[in-house]
Design a protein around this motif. Structure first.
Motif, PDB file in Angstrom:
ATOM      1  N   GLU A   1       0.856  -1.174   0.000  1.00 33.12           N
ATOM      2  CA  GLU A   1       0.000   0.000   0.000  1.00 33.12           C
ATOM      3  C   GLU A   1       0.898   1.231   0.000  1.00 33.12           C
ATOM      4  OE1 GLU A   1      -3.734   2.142   2.346  1.00 33.12           O
ATOM      5  OE2 GLU A   1      -3.185   0.057   2.799  1.00 33.12           O
ATOM      6  N   PHE A   2       0.595   2.162  -0.889  1.00 32.23           N
ATOM      7  CA  PHE A   2       1.412   3.357  -1.081  1.00 32.23           C
ATOM      8  C   PHE A   2       0.730   4.560  -0.442  1.00 32.23           C
ATOM      9  CE2 PHE A   2       2.537   7.098  -3.710  1.00 32.23           C
ATOM     10  CZ  PHE A   2       3.906   7.105  -3.503  1.00 32.23           C
ATOM     11  N   ASN A   3       1.476   5.284   0.383  1.00 28.50           N
ATOM     12  CA  ASN A   3       0.966   6.506   0.994  1.00 28.50           C
ATOM     13  C   ASN A   3       1.234   7.670   0.043  1.00 28.50           C
ATOM     14  OD1 ASN A   3       0.753   8.955   2.544  1.00 28.50           O
ATOM     15  ND2 ASN A   3       0.815   7.719   4.405  1.00 28.50           N
ATOM     16  N   ALA A   4       0.173   8.179  -0.573  1.00 30.55           N
ATOM     17  CA  ALA A   4       0.319   9.208  -1.600  1.00 30.55           C
ATOM     18  C   ALA A   4       0.683  10.567  -1.024  1.00 30.55           C
ATOM     19  CB  ALA A   4      -0.969   9.313  -2.413  1.00 30.55           C
ATOM     20  N   SER A   5       0.720  10.676   0.305  1.00 35.84           N
ATOM     21  CA  SER A   5       1.132  11.928   0.940  1.00 35.84           C
ATOM     22  C   SER A   5       2.607  11.919   1.300  1.00 35.84           C
ATOM     23  CB  SER A   5       0.301  12.180   2.199  1.00 35.84           C
ATOM     24  OG  SER A   5      -1.058  12.335   1.882  1.00 35.84           O
ATOM     25  N   THR A   6       3.100  10.760   1.764  1.00 40.25           N
ATOM     26  CA  THR A   6       4.480  10.677   2.243  1.00 40.25           C
ATOM     27  C   THR A   6       5.410   9.891   1.332  1.00 40.25           C
ATOM     28  OG1 THR A   6       4.090   8.647   3.509  1.00 40.25           O
ATOM     29  CG2 THR A   6       3.601  10.754   4.609  1.00 40.25           C
ATOM     30  N   GLY A   7       4.840   9.022   0.478  1.00 43.73           N
ATOM     31  CA  GLY A   7       5.655   8.147  -0.350  1.00 43.73           C
ATOM     32  C   GLY A   7       6.034   6.847   0.328  1.00 43.73           C
ATOM     33  N   ASN A   8       5.532   6.604   1.530  1.00 42.28           N
ATOM     34  CA  ASN A   8       5.853   5.368   2.239  1.00 42.28           C
ATOM     35  C   ASN A   8       5.166   4.164   1.598  1.00 42.28           C
ATOM     36  OD1 ASN A   8       7.446   6.698   4.098  1.00 42.28           O
ATOM     37  ND2 ASN A   8       5.792   6.913   5.601  1.00 42.28           N
ATOM     38  N   LEU A   9       5.808   3.002   1.716  1.00 41.57           N
ATOM     39  CA  LEU A   9       5.269   1.740   1.218  1.00 41.57           C
ATOM     40  C   LEU A   9       5.103   0.779   2.381  1.00 41.57           C
ATOM     41  CD1 LEU A   9       7.424   1.359  -2.010  1.00 41.57           C
ATOM     42  CD2 LEU A   9       4.937   1.604  -1.949  1.00 41.57           C
ATOM     43  N   THR A  10       3.914   0.189   2.504  1.00 36.03           N
ATOM     44  CA  THR A  10       3.615  -0.767   3.569  1.00 36.03           C
ATOM     45  C   THR A  10       3.287  -2.119   2.957  1.00 36.03           C
ATOM     46  OG1 THR A  10       2.703   1.000   4.945  1.00 36.03           O
ATOM     47  CG2 THR A  10       2.141  -1.262   5.548  1.00 36.03           C
ATOM     48  N   PRO A  11       3.995  -3.196   3.335  1.00 37.17           N
ATOM     49  CA  PRO A  11       3.696  -4.514   2.771  1.00 37.17           C
ATOM     50  C   PRO A  11       2.254  -4.931   3.060  1.00 37.17           C
ATOM     51  CG  PRO A  11       5.775  -4.536   3.972  1.00 37.17           C
ATOM     52  CD  PRO A  11       5.119  -3.233   4.292  1.00 37.17           C
ATOM     53  N   VAL A  12       1.597  -5.505   2.058  1.00 43.83           N
ATOM     54  CA  VAL A  12       0.221  -5.976   2.197  1.00 43.83           C
ATOM     55  C   VAL A  12       0.145  -7.489   2.076  1.00 43.83           C
ATOM     56  CG1 VAL A  12      -2.094  -5.929   1.171  1.00 43.83           C
ATOM     57  CG2 VAL A  12      -0.765  -3.816   1.350  1.00 43.83           C
ATOM     58  N   SER A  13       0.677  -8.041   0.989  1.00 42.86           N
ATOM     59  CA  SER A  13       0.632  -9.488   0.759  1.00 42.86           C
ATOM     60  C   SER A  13       1.601  -9.836  -0.361  1.00 42.86           C
ATOM     61  CB  SER A  13      -0.789  -9.944   0.398  1.00 42.86           C
ATOM     62  OG  SER A  13      -1.176  -9.383  -0.850  1.00 42.86           O
ATOM     63  N   HIS A  14       1.641 -11.095  -0.710  1.00 44.89           N
ATOM     64  CA  HIS A  14       2.457 -11.533  -1.839  1.00 44.89           C
ATOM     65  C   HIS A  14       1.848 -12.799  -2.425  1.00 44.89           C
ATOM     66  CE1 HIS A  14       4.135 -14.689   0.711  1.00 44.89           C
ATOM     67  NE2 HIS A  14       4.396 -13.752   1.624  1.00 44.89           N
ATOM     68  N   GLY A  15       2.326 -13.171  -3.596  1.00 45.54           N
ATOM     69  CA  GLY A  15       1.858 -14.395  -4.224  1.00 45.54           C
ATOM     70  C   GLY A  15       2.556 -15.606  -3.653  1.00 45.54           C
ATOM     71  N   SER A  16       2.330 -16.742  -4.284  1.00 45.23           N
ATOM     72  CA  SER A  16       3.005 -17.967  -3.870  1.00 45.23           C
ATOM     73  C   SER A  16       3.107 -18.915  -5.061  1.00 45.23           C
ATOM     74  CB  SER A  16       2.244 -18.658  -2.728  1.00 45.23           C
ATOM     75  OG  SER A  16       0.950 -19.052  -3.148  1.00 45.23           O
ATOM     76  N   ASN A  17       4.206 -19.651  -5.097  1.00 43.29           N
ATOM     77  CA  ASN A  17       4.409 -20.690  -6.114  1.00 43.29           C
ATOM     78  C   ASN A  17       4.358 -20.124  -7.540  1.00 43.29           C
ATOM     79  OD1 ASN A  17       4.980 -23.462  -6.582  1.00 43.29           O
ATOM     80  ND2 ASN A  17       2.858 -23.799  -7.221  1.00 43.29           N
ATOM     81  N   ILE A  18       4.956 -18.931  -7.731  1.00 46.45           N
ATOM     82  CA  ILE A  18       4.990 -18.285  -9.041  1.00 46.45           C
ATOM     83  C   ILE A  18       6.437 -18.234  -9.520  1.00 46.45           C
ATOM     84  CG2 ILE A  18       4.254 -16.294 -10.378  1.00 46.45           C
ATOM     85  CD1 ILE A  18       2.588 -15.410  -7.953  1.00 46.45           C
ATOM     86  N   THR A  19       6.655 -18.560 -10.795  1.00 41.80           N
ATOM     87  CA  THR A  19       8.002 -18.560 -11.345  1.00 41.80           C
ATOM     88  C   THR A  19       8.190 -17.409 -12.324  1.00 41.80           C
ATOM     89  OG1 THR A  19       8.087 -20.977 -11.165  1.00 41.80           O
ATOM     90  CG2 THR A  19       9.726 -19.933 -12.574  1.00 41.80           C
ATOM     91  N   ASN A  20       9.133 -16.542 -12.011  1.00 40.40           N
ATOM     92  CA  ASN A  20       9.542 -15.440 -12.891  1.00 40.40           C
ATOM     93  C   ASN A  20       8.367 -14.621 -13.450  1.00 40.40           C
ATOM     94  OD1 ASN A  20      12.113 -16.379 -12.458  1.00 40.40           O
ATOM     95  ND2 ASN A  20      12.494 -17.040 -14.557  1.00 40.40           N
ATOM     96  N   PRO A  21       7.537 -14.019 -12.580  1.00 41.29           N
ATOM     97  CA  PRO A  21       6.491 -13.118 -13.079  1.00 41.29           C
ATOM     98  C   PRO A  21       7.101 -11.762 -13.418  1.00 41.29           C
ATOM     99  CG  PRO A  21       6.390 -13.201 -10.692  1.00 41.29           C
ATOM    100  CD  PRO A  21       7.480 -14.160 -11.103  1.00 41.29           C
ATOM    101  N   SER A  22       7.760 -11.692 -14.553  1.00 45.84           N
ATOM    102  CA  SER A  22       8.646 -10.564 -14.861  1.00 45.84           C
ATOM    103  C   SER A  22       7.920  -9.303 -15.289  1.00 45.84           C
ATOM    104  CB  SER A  22       9.625 -10.975 -15.956  1.00 45.84           C
ATOM    105  OG  SER A  22       8.909 -11.277 -17.152  1.00 45.84           O
ATOM    106  N   PHE A  23       6.685  -9.437 -15.791  1.00 43.52           N
ATOM    107  CA  PHE A  23       5.933  -8.252 -16.198  1.00 43.52           C
ATOM    108  C   PHE A  23       4.471  -8.438 -15.825  1.00 43.52           C
ATOM    109  CE2 PHE A  23       3.800  -5.153 -18.797  1.00 43.52           C
ATOM    110  CZ  PHE A  23       4.676  -4.078 -18.822  1.00 43.52           C
ATOM    111  N   LEU A  24       3.849  -7.356 -15.316  1.00 43.80           N
ATOM    112  CA  LEU A  24       2.465  -7.407 -14.843  1.00 43.80           C
ATOM    113  C   LEU A  24       1.636  -6.345 -15.543  1.00 43.80           C
ATOM    114  CD1 LEU A  24       3.178  -7.321 -10.977  1.00 43.80           C
ATOM    115  CD2 LEU A  24       3.152  -9.353 -12.449  1.00 43.80           C
ATOM    116  N   THR A  25       0.338  -6.591 -15.607  1.00 46.07           N
ATOM    117  CA  THR A  25      -0.598  -5.544 -15.979  1.00 46.07           C
ATOM    118  C   THR A  25      -1.863  -5.710 -15.148  1.00 46.07           C
ATOM    119  OG1 THR A  25      -1.529  -4.328 -17.859  1.00 46.07           O
ATOM    120  CG2 THR A  25      -1.854  -6.710 -17.849  1.00 46.07           C
TER     121      THR A  25
END
Length: 379
Positions: free
Chosen positions: A45-69
């Motif tokens: 989660e990105f704080n649009a006022s301060t620029g801070n980043l807070t971890p939310v979650s992640h995937g699992s069992n994924i190989t080389n997800p090099s590009f996202l949309t």
């Protein structure tokens, strides 16, 4: 009666406030996982006022997800997976729950070629379009109501080469970019020094139609890589990986007319390795990432709002190694760069008047980050 109506409106307002989703900005990070299944996709989660980043979650069992949309409605994430693996390549679909922050795997389909590097979605998410770099092809996948992917319905191979025998021995499609009206797709081909242009019809099972008369032939040895459109004007820009240049075009009905080529690096070199390109939401500045030893910068250009011509404003060190990808947050106040080789994300504050960048206190360690995508949820 008036009191009753007022009470009804007040109650309705309370219900809407109680159950509406708070606005939040989410950063999705795609990575290379050293060819082994791993978390792969990281969500902050990105704080649009301060620029801070807070971890939310992640995937699992994924190989080389090099590009996202991100799908147009924000509910689905599509990823190039199994990239840079011999005789393998896939496109994967995930459902994203913006309230819980969870990422759920839906399915994946063979990409139709080796080393998929770029995916994009049509206006209403009818199709996902993928570029296979190593085998030089483009594949089109229709989607289901739940966001999952059908097997590709169209696979288009490309042929060609150019003067750099080491890097341009055959076609290498590096991006699939829709025109703002979604009538055309542009495929920069690093291998043959072309930008292929295809017409797009989402009502057809095979939605892509070649339009060779629209193909743009680039300068030999330039290596077109990533491509972007101005947010309000009929102008597009291409980062050339092998020349270290940015090309500007006037665009009309899919036709590209060159208006400028400008050097992106901070100094002359024997070889170049340009990567990514983006325009600020207000359309005033263009940024490009420049990789290589003793470079690793973002170039900053102002955009003439009449002609689209670029003027160099300056360079900013990415404070890391190999800035493969970067993103400007939806407000335009911040820029985040992914330094793949040094395993870090750096958040910069943007000066909206000058376009210049200043490092914030936010730096995140992520292994082999290769793609950044952002979206505001809850609006």
């Amino acid at each position: 009666m008036k009191i009753f109506k007022l009470l009804t409106c007040f109650f309705s307002l309370l219900v809407n406030v109680s159950f509406s989703q708070p606005t939040k900005t989410i950063l999705f990070v795609g990575t290379y996982t050293n060819d082994k299944p791993d978390s792969g996709i990281y969500i902050y989660e990105f704080n649009a006022s301060t620029g801070n980043l807070t971890p939310v979650s992640h995937g699992s069992n994924i190989t080389n997800p090099s590009f996202l949309t991100i799908s147009p409605n924000g509910n689905y994430i599509y990823a190039c997976t199994d990239t840079k693996m011999p005789d393998a390549g896939s496109v994967s679909a995930f459902r994203f729950d913006s309230i819980s922050g969870s990422l759920t795997f839906l399915n994946k389909q063979p990409s139709g070629g080796e080393n998929p590097v770029y995916v994009t979605t049509s206006k209403n998410n009818e199709f996902v379009i993928n570029a296979n770099y190593t085998t030089g092809s483009v594949s089109a996948f229709s989607t289901n109501a739940d966001g999952s992917l059908n097997p590709f319905s169209q696979l288009i191979p490309f042929k060609g080469s150019s003067i750099n025998t080491r890097r341009q021995e055959k076609a290498h499609i590096h991006a699939t970019v829709f025109s703002p009206d979604f009538k055309y797709l542009f495929f920069p081909d690093l291998g043959s020094d072309k930008i292929h242009v295809f017409e797009f019809d989402p009502t057809k099972k095979q939605p892509l139609k070649a339009s060779e008369k629209l193909d743009f032939v680039a300068i030999p040895g330039s290596g077109p890589r990533h491509f972007t459109f101005h947010p309000t004007k009929p102008i597009a820009y291409c980062i050339e990986e092998l020349s270290g240049m940015v090309s500007a075009f006037q665009v009309e009905n899919g036709k590209l007319d060159s208006i400028q080529r400008i050097f992106s690096y901070s100094k002359l070199q024997e070889d170049y390795n340009s990567a990514d390109i983006h325009i600020s939401p207000d359309g005033l500045f263009l940024y490009a990432s420049n990789r290589w030893e003793h470079e690793n910068t973002l170039s900053i250009f102002s955009i003439d709002q009449g002609s689209g011509i670029l003027t160099l404003v300056g360079h900013q060190s990415t404070l890391g190694d190999n800035p493969r990808n970067f993103v400007i947050d939806p407000t335009g106040n911040f820029l985040i760069v992914a330094n793949q080789a040094s395993n870090n994300l750096i958040v910069f504050k943007r000066d909206l008047k000058t376009g210049l960048l200043t490092k914030t206190q936010t730096e995140i360690t992520v292994r082999n980050p290769s793609c950044l995508q952002m979206r505001i949820y809850g609006q």
